[in-house]
Design a protein around this motif. Structure first.
Motif, mmCIF file in Angstrom:
data_model
loop_
_atom_site.group_PDB
_atom_site.id
_atom_site.type_symbol
_atom_site.label_atom_id
_atom_site.label_comp_id
_atom_site.label_asym_id
_atom_site.label_seq_id
_atom_site.Cartn_x
_atom_site.Cartn_y
_atom_site.Cartn_z
ATOM 1 N N ASP A 114 0.828 -1.234 0.011
ATOM 2 C CA ASP A 114 0.070 -0.139 0.114
ATOM 3 C C ASP A 114 0.910 1.039 0.099
ATOM 4 O OD1 ASP A 114 -1.769 1.990 0.461
ATOM 5 O OD2 ASP A 114 -2.329 1.499 2.589
ATOM 6 N N THR A 115 0.788 2.075 -1.267
ATOM 7 C CA THR A 115 1.708 3.190 -1.277
ATOM 8 C C THR A 115 0.964 4.599 -0.955
ATOM 9 O OG1 THR A 115 1.228 3.357 -3.632
ATOM 10 C CG2 THR A 115 3.109 2.023 -3.026
ATOM 11 N N THR A 116 -0.167 4.737 -0.250
ATOM 12 C CA THR A 116 -0.744 5.725 -0.077
ATOM 13 C C THR A 116 0.199 6.430 1.100
ATOM 14 O OG1 THR A 116 -2.363 4.670 1.902
ATOM 15 C CG2 THR A 116 -3.132 5.065 -0.322
ATOM 16 N N THR A 117 0.764 5.915 1.806
ATOM 17 C CA THR A 117 1.798 6.774 2.735
ATOM 18 C C THR A 117 3.058 6.205 2.454
ATOM 19 O OG1 THR A 117 1.479 5.128 4.448
ATOM 20 C CG2 THR A 117 -0.079 6.961 4.366
ATOM 21 N N ALA A 118 4.082 6.876 2.736
ATOM 22 C CA ALA A 118 5.472 6.517 2.708
ATOM 23 C C ALA A 118 6.392 6.982 3.856
ATOM 24 C CB ALA A 118 5.945 7.067 1.131
ATOM 25 N N TRP A 119 7.539 6.221 4.088
ATOM 26 C CA TRP A 119 8.572 6.630 5.100
ATOM 27 C C TRP A 119 9.279 7.979 4.588
ATOM 28 C CZ3 TRP A 119 8.525 4.139 9.475
ATOM 29 C CH2 TRP A 119 8.052 2.648 9.488
ATOM 30 N N SER A 120 9.453 8.756 5.686
ATOM 31 C CA SER A 120 10.459 9.863 5.370
ATOM 32 C C SER A 120 11.505 9.961 6.387
ATOM 33 C CB SER A 120 9.484 11.159 5.307
ATOM 34 O OG SER A 120 8.967 11.184 6.658
ATOM 35 N N LEU A 121 12.701 10.394 6.168
ATOM 36 C CA LEU A 121 13.892 10.389 6.783
ATOM 37 C C LEU A 121 13.919 11.392 7.688
ATOM 38 C CD1 LEU A 121 16.747 9.149 7.514
ATOM 39 C CD2 LEU A 121 17.531 10.795 5.542
ATOM 40 N N LEU A 122 13.997 11.303 9.109
ATOM 41 C CA LEU A 122 14.115 12.106 10.101
ATOM 42 C C LEU A 122 15.501 12.380 10.458
ATOM 43 C CD1 LEU A 122 11.087 10.980 12.536
ATOM 44 C CD2 LEU A 122 11.206 12.697 10.598
ATOM 45 N N GLY A 123 16.697 11.975 9.790
ATOM 46 C CA GLY A 123 17.923 12.004 10.058
ATOM 47 C C GLY A 123 18.519 10.831 11.158
ATOM 48 N N PRO A 124 19.394 10.968 11.864
ATOM 49 C CA PRO A 124 20.458 12.222 11.711
ATOM 50 C C PRO A 124 21.334 12.592 10.707
ATOM 51 C CG PRO A 124 20.767 11.059 13.786
ATOM 52 C CD PRO A 124 20.008 9.967 12.752
ATOM 53 N N MET A 125 21.382 13.636 10.208
ATOM 54 C CA MET A 125 22.307 13.943 9.157
ATOM 55 C C MET A 125 23.901 14.197 9.652
ATOM 56 S SD MET A 125 20.224 13.423 6.688
ATOM 57 C CE MET A 125 21.219 13.831 5.396
ATOM 58 N N ASN A 126 23.881 14.339 10.852
ATOM 59 C CA ASN A 126 25.117 14.818 11.618
ATOM 60 C C ASN A 126 25.812 13.781 12.391
ATOM 61 O OD1 ASN A 126 23.032 15.163 13.262
ATOM 62 N ND2 ASN A 126 24.015 16.878 14.431
ATOM 63 N N PHE A 127 25.306 12.759 12.459
ATOM 64 C CA PHE A 127 26.178 11.574 13.195
ATOM 65 C C PHE A 127 26.268 10.179 12.236
ATOM 66 C CE2 PHE A 127 24.730 14.195 16.704
ATOM 67 C CZ PHE A 127 25.754 14.396 17.318
ATOM 68 N N PRO A 128 27.211 10.332 11.275
ATOM 69 C CA PRO A 128 27.185 9.102 10.544
ATOM 70 C C PRO A 128 27.791 7.984 11.267
ATOM 71 C CG PRO A 128 29.028 10.673 10.007
ATOM 72 C CD PRO A 128 28.226 11.252 10.958
ATOM 73 N N GLY A 129 27.580 6.712 10.494
ATOM 74 C CA GLY A 129 27.933 5.439 11.421
ATOM 75 C C GLY A 129 29.433 5.044 10.746
ATOM 76 N N MET B 179 34.143 15.358 6.835
ATOM 77 C CA MET B 179 33.257 15.420 5.355
ATOM 78 C C MET B 179 31.976 14.563 5.603
ATOM 79 S SD MET B 179 36.602 14.071 3.188
ATOM 80 C CE MET B 179 35.379 14.154 1.800
ATOM 81 N N ASN B 180 30.946 14.888 6.228
ATOM 82 C CA ASN B 180 30.087 13.971 6.359
ATOM 83 C C ASN B 180 28.433 14.475 6.084
ATOM 84 O OD1 ASN B 180 31.656 11.907 7.627
ATOM 85 N ND2 ASN B 180 31.919 13.024 9.470
ATOM 86 N N GLU B 181 28.589 15.447 5.341
ATOM 87 C CA GLU B 181 27.156 16.197 5.155
ATOM 88 C C GLU B 181 26.386 15.058 4.066
ATOM 89 O OE1 GLU B 181 23.932 18.369 4.850
ATOM 90 O OE2 GLU B 181 25.978 18.735 6.216
ATOM 91 N N GLY B 182 25.292 14.758 4.376
ATOM 92 C CA GLY B 182 24.549 13.832 3.631
ATOM 93 C C GLY B 182 24.621 12.431 4.007
ATOM 94 N N LEU B 183 25.707 12.249 4.745
ATOM 95 C CA LEU B 183 26.082 10.502 4.997
ATOM 96 C C LEU B 183 25.115 10.127 6.016
ATOM 97 C CD1 LEU B 183 27.972 8.489 3.879
ATOM 98 C CD2 LEU B 183 29.596 9.173 5.986
ATOM 99 N N ALA B 184 23.853 9.999 5.764
ATOM 100 C CA ALA B 184 22.757 9.332 6.812
ATOM 101 C C ALA B 184 22.897 7.931 7.011
ATOM 102 C CB ALA B 184 21.347 9.684 6.339
ATOM 103 N N THR B 185 23.950 7.638 7.807
ATOM 104 C CA THR B 185 24.316 6.166 8.325
ATOM 105 C C THR B 185 24.459 5.819 9.631
ATOM 106 O OG1 THR B 185 26.713 6.766 7.882
ATOM 107 C CG2 THR B 185 25.323 5.954 5.903
ATOM 108 N N THR B 186 23.840 6.533 10.269
ATOM 109 C CA THR B 186 23.756 6.295 11.917
ATOM 110 C C THR B 186 23.307 5.112 11.955
ATOM 111 O OG1 THR B 186 23.190 8.557 12.042
ATOM 112 C CG2 THR B 186 23.140 7.212 14.133
ATOM 113 N N GLN B 187 23.938 4.156 13.108
ATOM 114 C CA GLN B 187 23.564 2.641 13.317
ATOM 115 C C GLN B 187 22.805 2.733 14.505
ATOM 116 O OE1 GLN B 187 27.881 1.582 12.568
ATOM 117 N NE2 GLN B 187 26.763 -0.092 11.662
ATOM 118 N N PHE B 188 21.571 2.874 14.565
ATOM 119 C CA PHE B 188 20.610 2.678 15.796
ATOM 120 C C PHE B 188 20.616 1.060 16.258
ATOM 121 C CE2 PHE B 188 19.561 6.871 14.496
ATOM 122 C CZ PHE B 188 19.502 7.443 15.759
ATOM 123 N N TYR B 189 20.378 1.036 17.528
ATOM 124 C CA TYR B 189 20.172 -0.305 18.190
ATOM 125 C C TYR B 189 18.479 -0.078 18.620
ATOM 126 C CZ TYR B 189 25.092 -1.357 18.559
ATOM 127 O OH TYR B 189 26.556 -1.889 18.239
#
Length: 792
Positions: free
Chosen positions: A9-24, A367-377
């Motif tokens: 069902d594509t009536t809704t979609a995920w959107s990124l909340l970040g973080p944009m400043n803590f890459p993994g 040099m991490n702008e845009g590198l949204a790769t944070t590893q959450f547990y």
């Protein structure tokens, strides 16, 4: 996988909340030698990324390969045709294992699918042969392949070599097909003599030292033998090799044990003999995790060594001096890439993204702008009233707080994990820091903190000293009772409880571990509690010392009963309780070739496998929908999935989300959304698009409310008493019991319209199954409904 996405069902979609400043974690780096502004970065669980103008901009973009690739451990850009790029997948530290370190901190890594290549600078990708097929789970052991290094013969680039967890491979056709040439497992590095390309060197080593050593080939990689003259024959960590390109008889090797550095060894005769030059402990406690030796290609007297921090030898001396440490440079360094044209410029890949120096390591810039790769547990937490508040623990980026901006704030350093935003007051938060001071292959323990002002200051409320000598899971669970915010539980090997919002703690279950055994107890890996009462508590143990278990307490932790029954012996990852019915619970499992999610409808008396059409990859978390028990979300290593029928079947729930390891799922009541915390791609949000239960949507406009006693049906309950307000009692009507699907579950009771008779008995069938029910009052064109729980 693609078929499941097509039915979403594509009536809704995920959107990124970040973080944009803590890459993994960044494992690998490569520079396009014909266009040095183009830099590639391979991450531990966020896939492949590319920077197209590194000289003027630091805005990274993800590179989609079309394959379920998350760990990119090595990158090779062809020197003659830089549109031709190879990536090696998988991250392994111990042979045959790979998963986010939720149990033991050293059980880290991610399975791979061999080597991929592009001929058009990353627009399209293909998989080479000689490694497992993409998505093939028929041979689970193969999925733990890790490709650690790819190189090519500089004089004849059709000859290529790969150091992998299965051994050393060689390709004769520029990487299209690969052949195993040395079957000694856990090859970590490979290097070639640029002048005499018949000479190659490889290092082998893994956590625990199953197969270790420095090997050499004198016939272009066709055969290999171990070199021992002056080198240690065994070690229990990693080893790294570097050859000076213009005088390739000069070779440096850094060798480490699991929790220390063995030494820096040098050969001046092409590897025939070796001498220990220095035993500086540059790896520290991370000898199993990171170890780099890199000769500056412009100056053979300048050598860089990296483990926890970055070190450099001075001219004329191999003794290194530390040049990069926190906060200048993020700890735990996995890659060094020298600029081909600038003698003082190189890039560093760390647990916190990419750094660059232009002055030979005197200073570093992120040099991490845009590198949204944070590893959450597991497990993030949401504010009950403020949609702009999220708290979550991460791998080596600490505990992070979302406050409505993609630029999150860090309220605690190190490794974070489970967190709680208090349900009654959002300023009160609970979070943890994993102690890494232990030199044992177990976790030293988690320190828990409480803040009363959203992280501006905090107090330690629980530490390893409170439960000395207990095994801890690396991600230690903490939960708050929804029905009573003063009540919290922490799961170590014992279960600890607080009834004053974390000020004081005491062991429950008689002070006994929940899962004792040989050689030691298993620690707790997940906790779940009834939404309606602090009495019903579930606990799951980690598979560390023996097979895991699932346990239940119905007396708020005073005692626990083992309800594992026929559940699998694989690694359990999470447990969740249905918000309406504490007898319904789900438990998830990691691994391959097995089952990944089970359900009980009778508090663990029996379990049903609900894996069905889920992909055969690890399942990491589960969330029953808070408003409709038929809807269940599960997070896997390939993304999020949704069931609309209680787990009978599943569909993809990934519109707007890249392929990612979903580690935590949480409902945000404040904006009616589902949040997904990933291990490698940050946090995503999706507006909840699930119908509420049928009975809940039936009423028109209730004219008043009523109460029910008791509101939990037990075996002894033959009827419940409904207390009507005087406004309801004066009207004639009916009272009836309905199940969750809107079907009548018992006889009606008649309300005769007497304001003096406001208490009505509603009979309860003796054979009423456990579950969520509704008592409905209907009369005078209006309806009122109240929930009631059957837990027998």
């Amino acid at each position: 996988m693609q078929d499941m996405r097509s039915t979403e069902d594509t009536t809704t979609a995920w959107s990124l909340l970040g973080p944009m400043n803590f890459p993994g974690r960044v494992l690998s780096l490569a520079i396009n030698h014909n266009n040095t502004g183009e830099v590639w970065a391979g991450t531990a669980s966020g896939g492949l990324w590319k920077l197209t103008d590194s000289d003027t901009s630091y805005s990274w973009q993800p590179v989609e390969t079309g394959y379920p690739v998350l760990a990119v451990n090595t990158i090779y850009v062809d020197s003659a045709n830089t549109n031709l790029v190879f990536i090696g997948t998988g991250e392994m530290y111990s042979y045959g294992t790979g998963m986010p370190s939720i149990g033991l901190r050293t059980n880290r890594g991610l399975y791979g699918i061999g080597i991929l290549y592009t001929t058009d600078d990353g627009a399209t990708w293909n998989q080479t042969s000689g490694f497992p097929a993409a998505g093939d789970t028929s041979t689970p052991a193969n999925l733990f392949t890790g490709v650690n290094k790819i190189i090519a013969n500089p004089r004849f680039t059709r000859s290529m070599y790969a150091a992998t967890s299965q051994g050393i491979y060689k390709s004769y056709d520029q990487g299209h097909t690969w052949n195993l040439k040395c079957d000694t497992v856990m090859a970590m590095d490979v290097a070639i003599n640029r002048i005499d390309t018949n000479l190659l060197y490889a290092s082998f080593g893994d956590q625990g030292g199953q197969t270790t050593g420095i090997y050499r080939s004198t016939n272009a990689g066709e055969s290999w033998f171990q070199v021992t003259a002056g080198l240690p024959k065994t070690f229990t960590g990693r080893a790294s090799i570097s050859i000076y390109p213009f005088r390739p008889n000069i070779i440096v090797v850094g060798i480490s044990d699991e929790y220390s550095t063995q030494g820096i060894y040098e050969s001046m005769d092409g590897g025939n003999t070796w001498q220990l030059q220095n035993d500086t402990d540059y790896c520290g406690l991370q000898g199993w995790y990171t170890n780099i030796a890199a000769i500056n290609p412009f100056f053979f007297t300048e050598i860089f060594f990296a483990g926890v921090d970055l070190w450099k030898s001075q001219a004329g001396s191999i003794t290194p001096q530390m040049i990069g440490e926190f906060p200048t440079l993020h700890p735990d360094i996995h890659a060094i890439e020298f600029h081909p044209d600038s003698i003082n410029t190189f890039y560093v890949g760390t647990d916190g993204g990419v750094y660059k120096t232009t002055d030979d390591g005197n200073t570093f810039a992120p040099m991490n702008e845009g590198l949204a790769t944070t590893q959450f547990y597991n497990r993030i937490s949401n504010s009950a009233t403020d949609a702009s508040l999220i708290l979550g623990g991460t791998q080596d980026n600490g505990t992070l707080l979302y406050n409505g901006s993609a630029q999150w704030s860090q309220i605690l350093e190190g490794d974070g994990s489970w967190s709680v935003i208090s349900a009654d007051t959002s300023a009160i938060m609970f979070y943890q820091y994993e102690d890494l001071t232990s030199q044992l292959p177990v976790n030293a323990g988690a320190y828990f903190s409480r803040t009363n002002n959203m992280g501006k200051s905090a107090t330690t409320i629980f530490s390893p000293l409170d439960s000395l000598n207990q095994p801890y899971a690396f991600t230690t669970p903490i939960i708050q009772a929804p029905s009573n915010p003063n009540t919290l539980f922490i799961g170590v090997s014992e279960i600890y409880k607080s009834t004053d919002k974390g000020t004081h703690w005491f062991a429950v279950n008689g002070g006994n571990t929940i899962d004792p055994g040989n050689p030691a107890a298993n620690p707790c890996i997940s906790l779940a509690i009834s939404y309606n009462s602090a009495d019903t508590l579930y606990a799951v143990s980690a598979r560390i010392n023996h097979n895991p278990g699932v346990f239940i307490s119905t007396d708020s932790g005073n005692s626990f009963m083992n309800i594992t029954d026929t559940l699998p012996a694989s690694f359990a990852t999470d447990i969740a309780v249905d918000p309406h019915n504490a007898a319904i619970a789900y438990v998830t499992y990691s691994g391959f070739g097995g089952k990944h999610i089970f359900k009980t409808t009778n508090a663990g008396a029996a379990w049903s496998n609900m894996t069905n059409n889920l992909p055969d990859v690890p399942a990491n978390c589960v969330l029953p929908d808070p408003l409709n028990s038929q809807y269940v979300y599960v997070g896997t290593d390939l993304g999020a999935f949704l069931s609309s029928n209680g787990g009978a079947t599943w569909q993809a729930y990934m519109q707007g989300m890249p392929t990612a390891i979903v580690m935590s799922l949480a409902y945000c009541k404040a904006n009616n959304s589902i949040r997904a915390a990933t291990h490698g791609r940050g946090v995503y949000e999706r507006v909840r698009n699930v119908p509420v239960n049928a009975v809940e949507t039936t009423p028109s406009a209730p004219i008043a409310t009523f109460s029910i006693f008791p509101n939990i049906i037990t075996r002894q309950t033959s009827s419940v008493t409904v207390s009507l307000s005087s406004g309801m009692a004066k009207y004639p009507g009916t009272l009836a019991l309905y199940d969750i699907n809107g079907r009548k579950a018992g006889a009606e009771s008649v309300v005769h319209g007497d304001a003096n008779r406001g208490q009505i008995a509603v009979p309860i069938p003796a054979d009423l199954p456990d579950g969520i029910y509704y008592i409905e009052w209907r009369g005078e064109g209006a309806v009122a409904v109240q929930k009631i729980l059957a837990l027998k």
